[in-house]
Design a protein around this motif. Structure first.
Motif, mmCIF file in Angstrom:
data_model
loop_
_atom_site.group_PDB
_atom_site.id
_atom_site.type_symbol
_atom_site.label_atom_id
_atom_site.label_comp_id
_atom_site.label_asym_id
_atom_site.label_seq_id
_atom_site.Cartn_x
_atom_site.Cartn_y
_atom_site.Cartn_z
ATOM 1 N N ARG A 31 0.832 -1.211 0.000
ATOM 2 C CA ARG A 31 0.000 0.000 0.000
ATOM 3 C C ARG A 31 0.861 1.254 0.000
ATOM 4 N NH1 ARG A 31 -3.737 0.791 -1.610
ATOM 5 N NH2 ARG A 31 -5.148 1.739 -0.136
ATOM 6 N N GLN A 32 1.783 1.319 -0.964
ATOM 7 C CA GLN A 32 2.677 2.471 -1.069
ATOM 8 C C GLN A 32 2.402 3.319 -2.302
ATOM 9 O OE1 GLN A 32 6.640 0.842 -0.901
ATOM 10 N NE2 GLN A 32 6.448 0.166 1.213
ATOM 11 N N SER A 33 1.372 2.983 -3.068
ATOM 12 C CA SER A 33 1.110 3.692 -4.319
ATOM 13 C C SER A 33 0.203 4.908 -4.153
ATOM 14 C CB SER A 33 0.469 2.738 -5.324
ATOM 15 O OG SER A 33 -0.868 2.432 -4.933
ATOM 16 N N PHE A 34 -0.466 5.012 -3.017
ATOM 17 C CA PHE A 34 -1.440 6.086 -2.760
ATOM 18 C C PHE A 34 -2.621 6.037 -3.733
ATOM 19 C CE2 PHE A 34 2.539 7.625 -0.937
ATOM 20 C CZ PHE A 34 2.131 7.924 0.347
ATOM 21 N N CYS A 35 -2.869 4.873 -4.329
ATOM 22 C CA CYS A 35 -4.072 4.654 -5.122
ATOM 23 C C CYS A 35 -5.200 4.201 -4.191
ATOM 24 C CB CYS A 35 -3.840 3.585 -6.192
ATOM 25 S SG CYS A 35 -2.581 4.015 -7.417
ATOM 26 N N VAL A 36 -6.418 4.571 -4.514
ATOM 27 C CA VAL A 36 -7.557 4.170 -3.689
ATOM 28 C C VAL A 36 -7.676 2.647 -3.667
ATOM 29 C CG1 VAL A 36 -9.218 4.274 -5.599
ATOM 30 C CG2 VAL A 36 -10.001 4.627 -3.246
ATOM 31 N N LYS A 37 -8.096 2.115 -2.532
ATOM 32 C CA LYS A 37 -8.229 0.670 -2.381
ATOM 33 C C LYS A 37 -9.667 0.241 -2.656
ATOM 34 C CE LYS A 37 -7.516 -3.133 0.896
ATOM 35 N NZ LYS A 37 -7.102 -3.492 2.271
ATOM 36 N N LEU A 38 -9.835 -0.663 -3.609
ATOM 37 C CA LEU A 38 -11.149 -1.237 -3.895
ATOM 38 C C LEU A 38 -11.397 -2.386 -2.927
ATOM 39 C CD1 LEU A 38 -13.629 -1.400 -5.907
ATOM 40 C CD2 LEU A 38 -12.320 -3.193 -7.070
ATOM 41 N N LEU A 39 -12.526 -2.310 -2.221
ATOM 42 C CA LEU A 39 -12.872 -3.357 -1.256
ATOM 43 C C LEU A 39 -13.776 -4.422 -1.865
ATOM 44 C CD1 LEU A 39 -13.550 -1.143 1.892
ATOM 45 C CD2 LEU A 39 -11.430 -2.297 1.235
ATOM 46 N N GLY A 40 -14.521 -4.053 -2.900
ATOM 47 C CA GLY A 40 -15.412 -5.022 -3.532
ATOM 48 C C GLY A 40 -16.317 -4.366 -4.553
ATOM 49 N N GLU A 41 -17.093 -5.171 -5.237
ATOM 50 C CA GLU A 41 -18.080 -4.660 -6.189
ATOM 51 C C GLU A 41 -19.292 -5.580 -6.173
ATOM 52 O OE1 GLU A 41 -17.600 -5.120 -10.479
ATOM 53 O OE2 GLU A 41 -15.747 -6.253 -10.103
ATOM 54 N N PHE A 42 -20.451 -5.006 -6.486
ATOM 55 C CA PHE A 42 -21.662 -5.799 -6.546
ATOM 56 C C PHE A 42 -22.674 -5.097 -7.441
ATOM 57 C CE2 PHE A 42 -22.143 -2.864 -3.049
ATOM 58 C CZ PHE A 42 -23.454 -2.401 -3.145
ATOM 59 N N THR A 43 -23.643 -5.862 -7.908
ATOM 60 C CA THR A 43 -24.726 -5.305 -8.721
ATOM 61 C C THR A 43 -25.966 -5.192 -7.857
ATOM 62 O OG1 THR A 43 -23.820 -6.263 -10.737
ATOM 63 C CG2 THR A 43 -26.137 -5.587 -10.779
ATOM 64 N N HIS A 44 -26.506 -4.000 -7.788
ATOM 65 C CA HIS A 44 -27.672 -3.735 -6.952
ATOM 66 C C HIS A 44 -28.923 -3.678 -7.820
ATOM 67 C CE1 HIS A 44 -30.307 -2.038 -3.962
ATOM 68 N NE2 HIS A 44 -30.475 -0.932 -4.678
ATOM 69 N N ALA A 45 -29.906 -4.499 -7.481
ATOM 70 C CA ALA A 45 -31.205 -4.490 -8.172
ATOM 71 C C ALA A 45 -31.037 -4.587 -9.688
ATOM 72 C CB ALA A 45 -31.988 -3.233 -7.806
ATOM 73 N N VAL A 46 -30.046 -5.367 -10.115
ATOM 74 C CA VAL A 46 -29.775 -5.641 -11.526
ATOM 75 C C VAL A 46 -29.248 -4.418 -12.266
ATOM 76 C CG1 VAL A 46 -30.696 -6.517 -13.703
ATOM 77 C CG2 VAL A 46 -31.563 -7.421 -11.524
ATOM 78 N N ALA A 47 -29.727 -3.226 -11.929
ATOM 79 C CA ALA A 47 -29.457 -2.043 -12.743
ATOM 80 C C ALA A 47 -28.166 -1.316 -12.404
ATOM 81 C CB ALA A 47 -30.624 -1.064 -12.625
ATOM 82 N N HIS A 48 -27.727 -1.365 -11.154
ATOM 83 C CA HIS A 48 -26.611 -0.521 -10.741
ATOM 84 C C HIS A 48 -25.372 -1.337 -10.393
ATOM 85 C CE1 HIS A 48 -29.118 3.078 -10.518
ATOM 86 N NE2 HIS A 48 -30.031 2.335 -9.929
ATOM 87 N N CYS A 49 -24.249 -0.975 -11.024
ATOM 88 C CA CYS A 49 -22.964 -1.582 -10.683
ATOM 89 C C CYS A 49 -22.330 -0.707 -9.609
ATOM 90 C CB CYS A 49 -22.065 -1.660 -11.907
ATOM 91 S SG CYS A 49 -20.433 -2.331 -11.551
ATOM 92 N N CYS A 50 -22.067 -1.274 -8.452
ATOM 93 C CA CYS A 50 -21.552 -0.507 -7.313
ATOM 94 C C CYS A 50 -20.130 -0.955 -6.973
ATOM 95 C CB CYS A 50 -22.448 -0.701 -6.088
ATOM 96 S SG CYS A 50 -24.181 -0.249 -6.368
ATOM 97 N N LEU A 51 -19.249 0.021 -6.784
ATOM 98 C CA LEU A 51 -17.880 -0.241 -6.363
ATOM 99 C C LEU A 51 -17.729 0.254 -4.930
ATOM 100 C CD1 LEU A 51 -15.884 0.925 -9.532
ATOM 101 C CD2 LEU A 51 -16.941 -1.292 -9.056
ATOM 102 N N VAL A 52 -17.147 -0.565 -4.072
ATOM 103 C CA VAL A 52 -16.986 -0.232 -2.662
ATOM 104 C C VAL A 52 -15.513 0.073 -2.396
ATOM 105 C CG1 VAL A 52 -17.359 -0.988 -0.284
ATOM 106 C CG2 VAL A 52 -18.866 -1.806 -2.111
ATOM 107 N N PHE A 53 -15.245 1.282 -1.864
ATOM 108 C CA PHE A 53 -13.877 1.720 -1.634
ATOM 109 C C PHE A 53 -13.602 1.929 -0.150
ATOM 110 C CE2 PHE A 53 -12.782 2.381 -5.982
ATOM 111 C CZ PHE A 53 -13.943 2.798 -6.619
ATOM 112 N N GLU A 54 -12.328 2.067 0.171
ATOM 113 C CA GLU A 54 -11.936 2.432 1.528
ATOM 114 C C GLU A 54 -12.565 3.772 1.895
ATOM 115 O OE1 GLU A 54 -7.804 3.924 1.960
ATOM 116 O OE2 GLU A 54 -7.623 3.510 -0.196
ATOM 117 N N LEU A 55 -12.723 4.008 3.189
ATOM 118 C CA LEU A 55 -13.329 5.242 3.667
ATOM 119 C C LEU A 55 -12.366 6.411 3.479
ATOM 120 C CD1 LEU A 55 -15.760 6.554 5.103
ATOM 121 C CD2 LEU A 55 -14.573 6.120 7.271
#
Length: 217
Positions: A38-62
């Motif tokens: 974790r030395q790049s200072f790029c945002v950390k992706l925690l996960g992804e999921f599709t909500h109600a078929v229509a929305h692609c959601c990406l979950v990031f660090e706070l």
């Protein structure tokens, strides 16, 4: 298009947007794989999921707020030089890491650099008599929005990035490489120092004219 969804960010359920979101998630996973410390200072992706078929959601660090929002909230008074140096060092480390991966971010700007913690203390402004600015208690950023990131073999001739942060070669329609991200970072650092964007332009011709006025032929 990003929409707030109960504190998360999601993309409209348009096939093209969903495809782009999945591609960005895959790229972020590869960045994380190449950066276990974790030395790049790029945002950390925690996960992804599709909500109600229509929305692609990406979950990031706070994270807290972007540099753009921080500047707005502090009346565009800028930052202390010590904080600007720290942010500049972190972002250069990020760009060095991306370059080693053969990646160009293509949209480096104040809105795509997020503070981990925007809390600070008001101190006398060193460059403006009678004013104060905020000294950050914890000066640490994360670079976000890799939706436009391009691998070396995939570079194209179309305009990239946000107009006010584009490098001369991009404005002129010439071949570009990872150095265009460094130009954009320079624009960020000037903004953080002066409180104003160095190139507040609305057209390419105006942009080139102002570049010549600021840095010479």
């Amino acid at each position: 298009m990003l929409l707030p969804q109960n504190g998360r960010l999601s993309l409209r359920g348009v096939p093209r947007y969903k495809e782009h979101a999945h591609a960005e998630a895959e790229l972020l996973r590869e960045i994380l794989r190449c950066d276990p410390g974790r030395q790049s200072f790029c945002v950390k992706l925690l996960g992804e999921f599709t909500h109600a078929v229509a929305h692609c959601c990406l979950v990031f660090e706070l994270l807290d707020i972007s540099l753009s929002d921080f500047m707005r909230d502090t009346d565009d008074r800028g930052l202390l030089l010590r904080d600007i140096r720290t942010i500049g060092s972190q972002m250069l480390q990020c760009l060095h890491f991306l370059s080693a991966m053969g990646l160009t971010h293509t949209d480096i700007k104040c809105r795509n650099a997020m503070l981990k913690d925007s809390r600070g203390d008001m101190v006398p402004h060193p460059r403006k008599d009678g004013q104060e600015l905020k000294r950050l208690r914890r000066c640490e950023i994360r670079v976000i929005d890799f939706g436009g990131a391009v691998l070396k073999k995939e570079r194209h001739s179309r305009h990239i990035g946000t107009r006010q942060y584009r490098s001369p070669e991009v404005v002129l329609g010439l071949a570009w490489d990872e150095k265009t991200d460094v130009w954009s970072l320079g624009c960020i650092l000037l903004t953080l120092y002066t409180g104003q964007r160095p190139f507040p332009v609305q057209s390419s011709l105006q942009h080139l004219a102002l570049m010549q006025r600021v840095i010479g032929t």
